[in-house]
Design a protein around this motif. Structure first.
Motif, PDB file in Angstrom:
ATOM      1  N   TYR A  83       0.855  -1.186   0.000  1.00  0.00           N
ATOM      2  CA  TYR A  83       0.000   0.000   0.000  1.00  0.00           C
ATOM      3  C   TYR A  83       0.890   1.235   0.000  1.00  0.00           C
ATOM      4  O   TYR A  83       1.764   1.375   0.831  1.00  0.00           O
ATOM      5  CB  TYR A  83      -0.895  -0.013   1.248  1.00  0.00           C
ATOM      6  N   PHE A  91       8.333   5.800   8.374  1.00  0.00           N
ATOM      7  CA  PHE A  91       8.554   5.805   9.818  1.00  0.00           C
ATOM      8  C   PHE A  91       9.669   6.800  10.119  1.00  0.00           C
ATOM      9  O   PHE A  91      10.813   6.615   9.693  1.00  0.00           O
ATOM     10  CB  PHE A  91       8.935   4.409  10.314  1.00  0.00           C
ATOM     11  N   TYR A 102      12.247  -2.763   7.351  1.00  0.00           N
ATOM     12  CA  TYR A 102      11.001  -3.077   8.050  1.00  0.00           C
ATOM     13  C   TYR A 102      10.133  -3.978   7.174  1.00  0.00           C
ATOM     14  O   TYR A 102       9.515  -4.924   7.641  1.00  0.00           O
ATOM     15  CB  TYR A 102      10.257  -1.773   8.369  1.00  0.00           C
ATOM     16  N   ALA A 103      10.105  -3.654   5.881  1.00  0.00           N
ATOM     17  CA  ALA A 103       9.308  -4.452   4.940  1.00  0.00           C
ATOM     18  C   ALA A 103       9.985  -5.787   4.643  1.00  0.00           C
ATOM     19  O   ALA A 103       9.334  -6.826   4.634  1.00  0.00           O
ATOM     20  CB  ALA A 103       9.089  -3.660   3.655  1.00  0.00           C
ATOM     21  N   ARG A 106       9.496  -8.505   7.109  1.00  0.00           N
ATOM     22  CA  ARG A 106       8.148  -9.034   7.276  1.00  0.00           C
ATOM     23  C   ARG A 106       7.552  -9.584   5.990  1.00  0.00           C
ATOM     24  O   ARG A 106       6.399  -9.979   5.953  1.00  0.00           O
ATOM     25  CB  ARG A 106       7.244  -7.925   7.826  1.00  0.00           C
ATOM     26  N   SER A 108       6.329 -11.819   2.952  1.00  0.00           N
ATOM     27  CA  SER A 108       5.798 -13.187   3.001  1.00  0.00           C
ATOM     28  C   SER A 108       6.796 -14.183   2.406  1.00  0.00           C
ATOM     29  O   SER A 108       6.861 -15.327   2.828  1.00  0.00           O
ATOM     30  CB  SER A 108       4.463 -13.255   2.262  1.00  0.00           C
ATOM     31  N   ARG A 148       9.361   0.472  -0.365  1.00  0.00           N
ATOM     32  CA  ARG A 148       9.010  -0.252   0.854  1.00  0.00           C
ATOM     33  C   ARG A 148       7.787  -1.137   0.617  1.00  0.00           C
ATOM     34  O   ARG A 148       7.752  -2.299   1.037  1.00  0.00           O
ATOM     35  CB  ARG A 148       8.733   0.769   1.976  1.00  0.00           C
ATOM     36  N   ALA A 149       6.792  -0.591  -0.104  1.00  0.00           N
ATOM     37  CA  ALA A 149       5.587  -1.375  -0.366  1.00  0.00           C
ATOM     38  C   ALA A 149       5.909  -2.575  -1.261  1.00  0.00           C
ATOM     39  O   ALA A 149       5.304  -3.636  -1.122  1.00  0.00           O
ATOM     40  CB  ALA A 149       4.520  -0.496  -1.020  1.00  0.00           C
ATOM     41  N   VAL A 152       7.645  -5.983   0.474  1.00  0.00           N
ATOM     42  CA  VAL A 152       6.914  -7.042   1.176  1.00  0.00           C
ATOM     43  C   VAL A 152       6.433  -8.091   0.165  1.00  0.00           C
ATOM     44  O   VAL A 152       5.728  -9.012   0.520  1.00  0.00           O
ATOM     45  CB  VAL A 152       5.700  -6.541   1.990  1.00  0.00           C
ATOM     46  N   LYS A 153       6.848  -7.931  -1.074  1.00  0.00           N
ATOM     47  CA  LYS A 153       6.479  -8.859  -2.150  1.00  0.00           C
ATOM     48  C   LYS A 153       4.973  -9.053  -2.250  1.00  0.00           C
ATOM     49  O   LYS A 153       4.448 -10.156  -2.071  1.00  0.00           O
ATOM     50  CB  LYS A 153       7.164 -10.208  -1.926  1.00  0.00           C
ATOM     51  N   PRO A 154       4.262  -7.974  -2.520  1.00  0.00           N
ATOM     52  CA  PRO A 154       2.806  -8.064  -2.553  1.00  0.00           C
ATOM     53  C   PRO A 154       2.313  -8.815  -3.784  1.00  0.00           C
ATOM     54  O   PRO A 154       3.009  -8.871  -4.798  1.00  0.00           O
ATOM     55  CB  PRO A 154       2.378  -6.594  -2.615  1.00  0.00           C
TER      56      PRO A 154
ATOM     57  N   LEU B 129       2.457  -3.469   6.091  1.00  0.00           N
ATOM     58  CA  LEU B 129       3.787  -4.080   5.996  1.00  0.00           C
ATOM     59  C   LEU B 129       3.848  -5.348   6.840  1.00  0.00           C
ATOM     60  O   LEU B 129       4.922  -5.761   7.264  1.00  0.00           O
ATOM     61  CB  LEU B 129       4.864  -3.076   6.420  1.00  0.00           C
ATOM     62  N   ARG B 130       2.672  -5.925   7.106  1.00  0.00           N
ATOM     63  CA  ARG B 130       2.578  -7.245   7.743  1.00  0.00           C
ATOM     64  C   ARG B 130       2.889  -7.260   9.233  1.00  0.00           C
ATOM     65  O   ARG B 130       3.174  -8.317   9.783  1.00  0.00           O
ATOM     66  CB  ARG B 130       3.525  -8.261   7.080  1.00  0.00           C
ATOM     67  N   PHE B 234       3.369  12.346   8.407  1.00  0.00           N
ATOM     68  CA  PHE B 234       2.205  11.540   8.758  1.00  0.00           C
ATOM     69  C   PHE B 234       0.971  12.425   8.730  1.00  0.00           C
ATOM     70  O   PHE B 234      -0.016  12.163   9.366  1.00  0.00           O
ATOM     71  CB  PHE B 234       2.389  10.896  10.136  1.00  0.00           C
TER      72      PHE B 234
END
Lengths: 369, 236
Positions: A83, A91, A102-103, A106, A108, A148-149, A152-154, B129-130, B234
């Motif tokens: 997203y 962040f 961070y991505a 996490r 998948s 970053r999006a 996460v390998k969307p 981001l899971r 933000f």
């Protein structure tokens, strides 16, 4: 019906003064632009798809996997999506690299260092990785957010007007990245936008929203050349042709772009356009945007004109424009459809009716990709 | 002149008390602050008001009820006796329990404000981001609320150092056990030992000033560095 190749979306959302009623099936590949004016519910729809907005009676399946069926909801953090928010929303306590990590941590699937490098170079980030968000420009922040999006390998990438908070220069900085992304990635992208320019550059498919309702849903070409398209674009009305660069004229710095479905059998004169040479390689797929206001019509072919591109065609349909004095004319040029925005007086003067043969004079055609 | 042995003992005891209370309050106050910052429950108002009560209640009122509750007939008193701990009033740990209540708002409120200032967006980003709820809490909420935690620690510590009414009600005046600085000062004044009282009281003034100065300097540097950085991260 469960479809393995499409994304089926059904949401009903009631908020004070606003309701969203969507029931569409969109292709499971390419870029689908959710298009609409501000307040039309585009972002709400995207948030429903991400699971960030709760819609108790919703249904959502992506490539055959059910993400929501009524109250059975897969939470956002378990959905294989990426997203990109309107504001980069990095962040603040982490560097650009930290945000990417961070991505990666996490994701998948395991992310190989090759993939990381590929995405970093795709978005041109190698020089800014050790900076904190406050030390990045707006465009850089948004590129980090996109990378970053992706990390996460969307299986589905959702983008909420990622360019809206940027100025024109920054937009032009990021758009090429988005275009190359589209070609480099093999995942469907749902892209929210209110900009006809972004639609022209990126969309394969369009879902148009107005006051929370879907008012059009179909392939980009069909939607943009539909005279009855409910969201009137005024000055931005126009078509986008997809073609290939087939010839380069180095003397005059021009390129010939051939379009149309069956390029081999078409008369090249009637199915190609000369555009300014952008330096892109031969046989590369490109998009050419022709605004209806840049197209004029004539009954005879004028040899002595400054206009480079003059194609023969026949009138399909005529409809009133939002402007009282203007009409939109849809012309079939054999290989594709082109729109012309001309005065009502001219329509009467030329006695334009359906099936009438005309010469289509294209004053400007812009390479958008 | 200077501090007597009894003074030093009171100072040591005070620092020990304030440290233990601050640590425990960070552990107890963080979940309360998190809940208050994030909940949409109707209980937010009442619970928030209860947490804030020690701000307005006379310490003697708080001490009086704590004395009853922890006393031989009170529920906590019954519990501690049953557990074999004995009774808490007039012990160091009784003082700790009382101070937890007394200083609770000074720790909860800065942390709650810091959590609220983060807004929803970073948590939504983390979810896409899971990161699950725990991950979001530890990797987003805690680091972004760090200034709130620092303020909370300083205020919680300083406020515990300064308590008097609750100590008298719950702890009395037992050397090495409950006789903290404020009580020691009271003793000195009662016995007309003004010089001794000056040393401790002046020390408290200096200590309080230095703590607040540090806090304000820290907050000022933070807000100016935040405004130097580019805006709209933000936002929206």
């Amino acid at each position: 019906m469960l479809s393995k190749t499409s994304i089926d979306v059904r949401f009903n959302l009631k908020r004070s003064g606003f309701s969203l009623n969507v029931d569409v099936s969109i292709p499971g590949q390419g870029v689908t632009v959710i298009f609409g004016h501000s307040g039309s519910g585009k972002t709400s729809l995207l948030r429903c798809i991400a699971g960030l907005e709760k819609s108790p009676q919703g249904y959502l399946s992506v490539h055959g996997a059910v993400w929501q069926e009524g109250k059975r909801v897969i939470p956002t953090h378990k959905r294989p999506l990426g997203y990109v928010f309107q504001e980069a929303s990095l962040f603040d306590h982490l560097t650009a690299q930290g945000n990417l990590n961070y991505a990666i941590k996490r994701s998948s699937d395991t992310v190989t260092s090759n993939e990381v490098e590929h995405i970093i170079s795709l978005l041109g980030l190698s020089k800014v990785l050790d900076r904190f968000p406050s030390q990045l420009s707006g465009g850089e922040r948004q590129r980090v957010a996109i990378a970053r999006a992706l990390l996460v390998k969307p299986k589905l990438l959702l983008m909420d007007e990622p360019l809206a908070s940027l100025d024109v220069a920054r937009k032009q900085e990021i758009l090429p990245y988005l275009e190359s992304l589209k070609q480099a990635l093999n995942i469907p992208i749902i892209y929210v936008s209110h900009s006809p320019d972004e639609v022209a550059r990126l969309a394969d498919h369009i879902v148009a929203l107005d006051q929370g309702n879907v008012v059009a849903n179909g392939p980009m070409n069909e939607i943009l050349s539909d005279l009855n398209f409910p969201l009137r674009l005024g000055e931005d009305t126009g078509v986008v042709l997809e073609g290939d660069v087939v010839e380069r004229d180095t003397q005059w710095h021009l390129m010939r772009v051939q379009f149309g479905a069956d390029k081999g059998t078409l008369n090249p004169v009637n199915s190609s356009l000369w555009v300014r040479d952008s330096g892109c390689a031969l046989d590369k797929p490109v998009r050419v945007r022709i605004l209806a206001r840049d197209v004029s019509l004539a009954l005879e072919h004028h040899e002595n004109t400054s206009i480079l591109n003059v194609l023969p065609g026949s009138v399909v349909e005529i409809a009133s424009d939002v402007d009282d004095g203007m009409d939109l004319v849809k012309i079939d040029v054999g290989s594709t459809i082109i729109l012309a925005r001309i005065s009502k007086r001219s329509v009467t003067h030329l006695e334009l009716v359906a099936n009438k043969q005309v010469w289509v004079q294209i004053k400007s055609a812009a390479l958008v990709q | 002149m200077g501090f007597t042995d009894a003074d030093w003992s009171a100072i040591g005891l005070t620092i020990k008390l304030a440290s233990v209370v601050t640590l425990l309050l960070l552990l107890i106050g963080t979940p309360i602050a998190w809940w208050l910052a994030r909940t949409r429950s109707a209980w937010k108002g009442p619970i928030g008001a209860i947490v804030a009560l020690p701000l307005v209640l006379p310490p003697t009122v708080l001490g009086f009820y704590l004395l009853l509750v922890m006393g031989p007939e009170g529920p906590i008193g019954q519990l501690t006796q049953w557990l074999g701990i004995g009774l808490l009033p007039f012990t160091f740990w009784g003082l700790v329990v009382a101070s937890l209540f007394y200083s609770l708002p000074f720790v909860v409120q800065p942390i709650q404000n810091a959590f609220e200032a983060i807004g929803d967006r970073p948590f939504e980003v983390a979810a896409t981001l899971r990161a699950n709820a725990w991950g979001q809490f530890f990797t987003v909420a805690i680091p972004l609320a760090k200034p709130g935690f620092i303020t909370a620690s300083i205020l919680g510590f300083a406020h515990t150092v300064g308590e008097f009414g609750v100590v008298l009600m719950i702890g009395g005046n037992i050397p090495e056990e409950t006789r903290v600085i404020s009580v020691q000062i009271y003793d000195h004044v009662e016995s007309l030992e003004y010089t001794q009282a000056h040393w401790l009281a002046g020390g408290m003034v200096v200590f309080s000033f230095v703590v607040l100065l540090a806090l304000y300097t820290f907050n000022r540097n933070r807000s100016s560095s935040a405004s130097n950085g580019s805006s709209m991260r933000f936002g929206g």
